[in-house]
Enzyme design. Sequence first.
Site, short mmCIF file in Angstrom:
data_model
loop_
_atom_site.label_atom_id
_atom_site.label_comp_id
_atom_site.label_asym_id
_atom_site.label_seq_id
_atom_site.Cartn_x
_atom_site.Cartn_y
_atom_site.Cartn_z
N ASN A 9 0.94 -2.67 3.25
CA ASN A 9 1.05 -1.70 4.35
C ASN A 9 1.40 -0.37 3.70
OD1 ASN A 9 1.69 -0.12 6.55
ND2 ASN A 9 3.56 -1.26 7.08
N LYS A 11 1.61 2.46 4.97
CA LYS A 11 2.28 3.42 5.86
C LYS A 11 1.61 4.79 5.70
CE LYS A 11 6.30 0.53 5.62
NZ LYS A 11 7.72 0.35 5.84
N HIS A 94 4.33 -2.77 14.46
CA HIS A 94 5.27 -2.55 13.35
C HIS A 94 6.55 -1.92 13.90
CE1 HIS A 94 7.12 -1.02 9.72
NE2 HIS A 94 6.40 -1.90 9.07
N GLU A 96 8.36 0.37 12.89
CA GLU A 96 8.40 1.84 12.89
C GLU A 96 7.69 2.39 14.12
OE1 GLU A 96 6.88 2.26 8.91
OE2 GLU A 96 8.78 1.48 8.14
N GLU A 166 9.33 -9.35 10.17
CA GLU A 166 9.89 -8.27 9.36
C GLU A 166 11.24 -7.86 9.93
OE1 GLU A 166 6.63 -5.93 7.12
OE2 GLU A 166 6.87 -5.05 9.08
N SER A 211 11.14 -5.52 2.06
CA SER A 211 11.61 -5.49 0.66
C SER A 211 11.13 -6.69 -0.15
CB SER A 211 13.13 -5.35 0.61
OG SER A 211 13.53 -4.11 1.20
P1 PGA Z 1 8.91 -2.64 2.61
O1 PGA Z 1 8.11 -2.45 3.99
O2 PGA Z 1 8.17 -3.67 1.80
O3 PGA Z 1 8.87 -1.28 1.96
O4 PGA Z 1 10.27 -3.09 2.96
C1 PGA Z 1 7.52 -3.55 4.62
C2 PGA Z 1 6.87 -3.10 5.91
O5 PGA Z 1 7.42 -2.21 6.60
O6 PGA Z 1 5.81 -3.61 6.29
#
Ligand code: PGA
Length: 248
Positions: A9, A11, A94, A96, A166, A211
């Site tokens: 992803n 982003k 997601h 976010e 997540e 993470s």
């Molecule tokens: P991250 O993000 O691996 O940087 O924690 C995962 C995600 O938001 O899909």
Amino acid sequence: MRTKLIVGNWKMNGSRAVNAGLLEGIVAGLDGARAEAAVCVPAPYLQQCQDVLTGTPVAWGAQDVSVHACGAYTGEICASMLAEFACRYVIVGHSERRAYHRESSELVAQKARAVLAEGMTPIVCVGETLAQRDAGETVAVVGGQLGAVLELLEPAQVAQLVVAYEPVWAIGTGKNATPAMAQEVHAALREQLRARNQDAAPTVRILYGGSMKPENARELLAQPDIDGGLIGGAALKARDFLAIIHAA
Ligand code: PGA
């Protein structure tokens, strides 16, 4: 059996020049990989993905979609447009987007339905905040988020989903859920899928995100109900992303 799936992803990151190096690096390092790999990129780069990745084992997709089919929705992108770029996957819900764009689980469910209607696979994200985990609400929260999607879809469509667990507190923080914590939630999500479609439950892939990195991927991916990863930060470096793919 479920083939493991590792999805990057990106982003809101990238540029044409940076993407070219990243995509070529991923493709060049895939030899011997048994997991499926995909990247979900900002919409302006879908054409670049199609150009570079067609004919390779790497699939691509988008990070969001409109619930509307077309029309007067300035700034939105509909599922049929994404399908024109041969997207296989579209991330929906997601955290976010839930947090910054106030997306409700009902809206996320409509997005998943819109993606399926165009023959693509929604990656439905669910996850609890730290306050919700501390209050012992994790399974209820993610169950509610997934439940809204399962309620809107036909049971047969449930078989076509990918789900991503997540935990919000693990995203971009460097603090991943322990394999046991993640497995517990994944198992609960699979039970919920089973209640809606008995046959689909063993085949739907449930990814872990938050993470995940080369150092913790192997242990997380060894859990019986963790079928892959949704990778943010570590998906922006070919070497790290490939290490996770090979760990799967
Ligand atoms: P991250 O993000 O691996 O940087 O924690 C995962 C995600 O938001 O899909």
